[in-house]
Design a protein around this motif. Structure first.
Motif, PDB file in Angstrom:
ATOM      1  N   ASN A 157       0.710  -1.425  -0.042  1.00  0.00           N
ATOM      2  CA  ASN A 157       0.108  -0.100   0.090  1.00  0.00           C
ATOM      3  C   ASN A 157       0.850   1.250   0.250  1.00  0.00           C
ATOM      4  OD1 ASN A 157       1.052   0.081   2.565  1.00  0.00           O
ATOM      5  ND2 ASN A 157      -1.057  -0.034   3.621  1.00  0.00           N
TER       6      ASN A 157
ATOM      7  N   THR B 215      -9.947   9.713  -4.128  1.00  0.00           N
ATOM      8  CA  THR B 215      -9.594   8.544  -3.264  1.00  0.00           C
ATOM      9  C   THR B 215      -9.986   8.369  -1.897  1.00  0.00           C
ATOM     10  OG1 THR B 215      -7.517   9.622  -2.966  1.00  0.00           O
ATOM     11  CG2 THR B 215      -7.434   8.179  -4.850  1.00  0.00           C
ATOM     12  N   ALA B 216     -10.583   9.423  -1.410  1.00  0.00           N
ATOM     13  CA  ALA B 216     -10.778   9.617   0.021  1.00  0.00           C
ATOM     14  C   ALA B 216     -12.291  10.507   0.232  1.00  0.00           C
ATOM     15  CB  ALA B 216      -9.830   9.844   1.050  1.00  0.00           C
TER      16      ALA B 216
ATOM     17  N   GLY C 118     -13.275  -0.150  -1.728  1.00  0.00           N
ATOM     18  CA  GLY C 118     -11.791   0.042  -1.484  1.00  0.00           C
ATOM     19  C   GLY C 118     -11.468   1.249  -1.425  1.00  0.00           C
TER      20      GLY C 118
ATOM     21  N   ARG D 145     -10.699   5.081   0.714  1.00  0.00           N
ATOM     22  CA  ARG D 145     -10.539   5.412   2.005  1.00  0.00           C
ATOM     23  C   ARG D 145     -11.603   6.559   2.485  1.00  0.00           C
ATOM     24  NH1 ARG D 145      -5.681   4.567   3.988  1.00  0.00           N
ATOM     25  NH2 ARG D 145      -4.546   4.693   2.039  1.00  0.00           N
TER      26      ARG D 145
ATOM     27  N   ASP E 261      -8.441  -2.619   7.149  1.00  0.00           N
ATOM     28  CA  ASP E 261      -6.964  -2.337   7.256  1.00  0.00           C
ATOM     29  C   ASP E 261      -6.481  -0.932   7.787  1.00  0.00           C
ATOM     30  OD1 ASP E 261      -6.469  -5.183   7.311  1.00  0.00           O
ATOM     31  OD2 ASP E 261      -6.441  -4.999   5.023  1.00  0.00           O
TER      32      ASP E 261
ATOM     33  N   ARG F 264      -8.235   1.728   6.534  1.00  0.00           N
ATOM     34  CA  ARG F 264      -8.536   2.509   5.358  1.00  0.00           C
ATOM     35  C   ARG F 264      -9.797   3.441   5.954  1.00  0.00           C
ATOM     36  NH1 ARG F 264     -11.572   0.558   1.818  1.00  0.00           N
ATOM     37  NH2 ARG F 264     -11.375  -1.657   2.102  1.00  0.00           N
TER      38      ARG F 264
ATOM     39  N   ILE G 186      -5.877  11.793   7.378  1.00  0.00           N
ATOM     40  CA  ILE G 186      -5.614  10.474   6.568  1.00  0.00           C
ATOM     41  C   ILE G 186      -4.215  10.588   6.219  1.00  0.00           C
ATOM     42  CG2 ILE G 186      -7.813   9.887   6.369  1.00  0.00           C
ATOM     43  CD1 ILE G 186      -7.548  10.732   3.402  1.00  0.00           C
TER      44      ILE G 186
ATOM     45  N   ARG H 288       1.184   6.419   1.676  1.00  0.00           N
ATOM     46  CA  ARG H 288       0.265   5.514   1.286  1.00  0.00           C
ATOM     47  C   ARG H 288      -0.082   5.885  -0.223  1.00  0.00           C
ATOM     48  NH1 ARG H 288      -2.644   3.005   5.350  1.00  0.00           N
ATOM     49  NH2 ARG H 288      -1.005   2.746   7.092  1.00  0.00           N
TER      50      ARG H 288
ATOM     51  N   ASP I 209      -2.189   6.387  -2.887  1.00  0.00           N
ATOM     52  CA  ASP I 209      -3.528   6.899  -3.120  1.00  0.00           C
ATOM     53  C   ASP I 209      -3.232   7.865  -4.279  1.00  0.00           C
ATOM     54  OD1 ASP I 209      -4.168   5.577  -0.906  1.00  0.00           O
ATOM     55  OD2 ASP I 209      -5.470   6.982  -0.075  1.00  0.00           O
TER      56      ASP I 209
ATOM     57  N   VAL J 119      -6.056   3.165  -4.464  1.00  0.00           N
ATOM     58  CA  VAL J 119      -6.177   3.457  -2.981  1.00  0.00           C
ATOM     59  C   VAL J 119      -5.311   2.340  -2.333  1.00  0.00           C
ATOM     60  CG1 VAL J 119      -7.625   3.734  -1.263  1.00  0.00           C
ATOM     61  CG2 VAL J 119      -8.410   4.876  -3.617  1.00  0.00           C
ATOM     62  N   ASP J 120      -4.569   2.826  -1.475  1.00  0.00           N
ATOM     63  CA  ASP J 120      -3.807   1.950  -0.582  1.00  0.00           C
ATOM     64  C   ASP J 120      -3.048   0.686  -1.642  1.00  0.00           C
ATOM     65  OD1 ASP J 120      -3.459   1.921   2.115  1.00  0.00           O
ATOM     66  OD2 ASP J 120      -4.786   0.155   2.552  1.00  0.00           O
TER      67      ASP J 120
END
Ligand SMILES: [Zn+2]
Length: 427
Positions: free
Chosen positions: A28, A116-117, A136, A138, A173, A175, A348, A358, A360, A395-396
């Motif tokens: 990740n 992505t988040a 998947g 975040r 995990d 996320r 994050i 990470r 992302d 992502v990740d």
């Protein structure tokens, strides 16, 4: 098995350095960024970066995912009427199943636009969490508390907020993380806010709220408390906890100083504020005062797109227009607000393309007709590109979209289910 980008133009670090590099992702994490060519291993996925731009994925810092179900249901109304006469009545009918499919539709739209988040505030958090887990993506999830007092209803709202934290903080995990989300100072009373602060401290999570969104909210707050909404929350010691404040449209210079002093992150939602006729948040002044300003779309009922690219463009253009100053919010700053500043706001571990961070990442194809030629990739992104340019989203360290094909969500099924659900809201 990893991912290797070869010869890709990337917005690296913070502040951005834009240059052509090779990037390796393992697990990740971004493990290598190199000026010289990397050799992909047989098991790596190789992406030819020619004509493409890699940026940290967009962070939509203020959303209400299932509200995509109400997209276009109640347009052209001011906030109070929109909320009390249109939205709250239909939201009472929303089931957990509706929220699940709505959240998935919102997530599809976000992934397709390079997000992505997201930081979400709503009810049916378990259904939303399930959708986020499957997608998947975040996310920071929070239950939206509406309670004037700590009576039975208030206590039950706080219990639901705590349930959302214990169920989702650290899920997938890591996320998914959690926040506590009192809806606003005008919908939650002092005792509720005090319990919110205690809850946030107990779990080490931030507070996510709406603040100073309309002129009426501010005027009512002065009548009721003799303070502005910002002064009120500061007086209640709310800002002793990391706080994410959506909107902050109607803030005075002294409010801005309070926000800066307490490191409150503001989420600018310019299209929602414009569509509801609420005004334009003074982001240039806030940023000059040192306030961390992120960007959010708000819910799709007041936008009506969950499209961070059009949001950051609107943010840059309106800041220039209302201040009659073309130098404000230049392209790189607009992208930074929608990425790095968003990650800092919602806490994050993403938002910057750097070794050890990470993975992302959103990749855009700048060879489309509207982005040819490219002199400055970030200028092309902010002022010219459409979200159709987004081709890959990671992502990740995992693809959520590869060559414009979603990898985690059955888009046709989601569209079918949301159209089926929407029929019941038409009446
Ligand atoms: Zn909102």
């Amino acid at each position: 098995m990893g991912i290797v980008f070869t010869g890709i133009t990337a917005a690296l670090g913070d502040p951005f350095t834009v240059k052509r590099v090779d990037i390796r992702i393992e697990g990740n994490t971004i493990t290598t960024i190199s000026d010289s060519p990397l050799s992909p291993r047989p098991q790596d996925t190789r992406i030819d970066g020619d004509g493409k731009l890699a940026i940290p994925g967009f962070i939509n810092a203020h959303t209400h995912l299932p509200m995509v179900l109400f997209r276009g249901l109640a347009d052209d109304l001011p906030l109070t009427q929109w909320l009390t006469e249109k939205l709250w009545p239909v939201e009472k009918r929303l089931t957990a199943d509706d929220a699940y499919w709505g959240a998935l539709l919102g997530l599809v739209e976000m992934i397709r636009s390079g997000t992505t988040a997201c930081s979400d505030m709503y009810f049916h958090v378990d259904a939303i969490g399930k959708a986020v887990l499957e997608s998947g993506m975040r996310a920071v999830l929070a239950y939206g508390i509406i309670a004037s007092r700590l009576d039975n209803h208030g206590k039950s709202e706080l219990a639901r907020a705590e349930d959302a934290i214990t169920a989702w903080n650290g899920a997938g995990d890591g996320r998914i993380t959690a926040a506590v989300a009192p809806h606003a100072p005008y919908t939650c009373g002092k005792s509720v806010w005090q319990s919110v602060v205690t809850l946030a401290r107990r779990y080490g999570v931030p507070i996510h709220t709406h603040l100073a969104e309309t002129r009426t909210e501010v005027a009512d707050c002065y009548v009721r408390y003799r303070k502005s909404p910002v002064e009120l929350l500061a007086a209640w010691d709310v800002f002793s906890v990391p706080t994410i404040a959506a909107h902050c449209v109607h803030v005075t210079p002294s409010d801005i100083a309070v926000l800066a002093e307490h490191n409150v992150s503001v989420v600018h939602c310019p299209k929602s504020n414009a569509k509801l006729g609420s005004g334009v948040a003074p982001i240039a002044r806030m940023r000059a005062a040192g306030v961390n300003v992120a960007v959010g779309t708000d819910g799709a009922a007041s936008n009506n797109r969950l499209d961070m690219l059009s949001e950051l463009r609107f943010a840059a253009l309106t800041a220039k227009a209302v201040n009659e100053d073309a130098t404000l919010v230049p392209a790189a700053d607009a992208v930074r607000m929608a990425t790095t500043a968003g990650a800092a706001a919602v806490r994050i571990p993403a938002g910057v393309i750097a070794v050890g961070n990470r993975a992302d990442i959103a990749v855009l194809d700048l060879s489309q007709v509207e982005t040819v030629p490219v002199y400055d990739p970030l200028s092309s992104l902010v002022y010219a590109a459409g979200r159709e340019a987004v081709c890959d989203v990671i992502v990740d360290g995992k693809f959520l979209m590869r060559d414009r094909a979603l990898t985690t969500i059955d888009e046709d099924r989601v569209k079918y289910e949301t159209k089926r659900i929407a029929v019941s809201y038409k009446t």
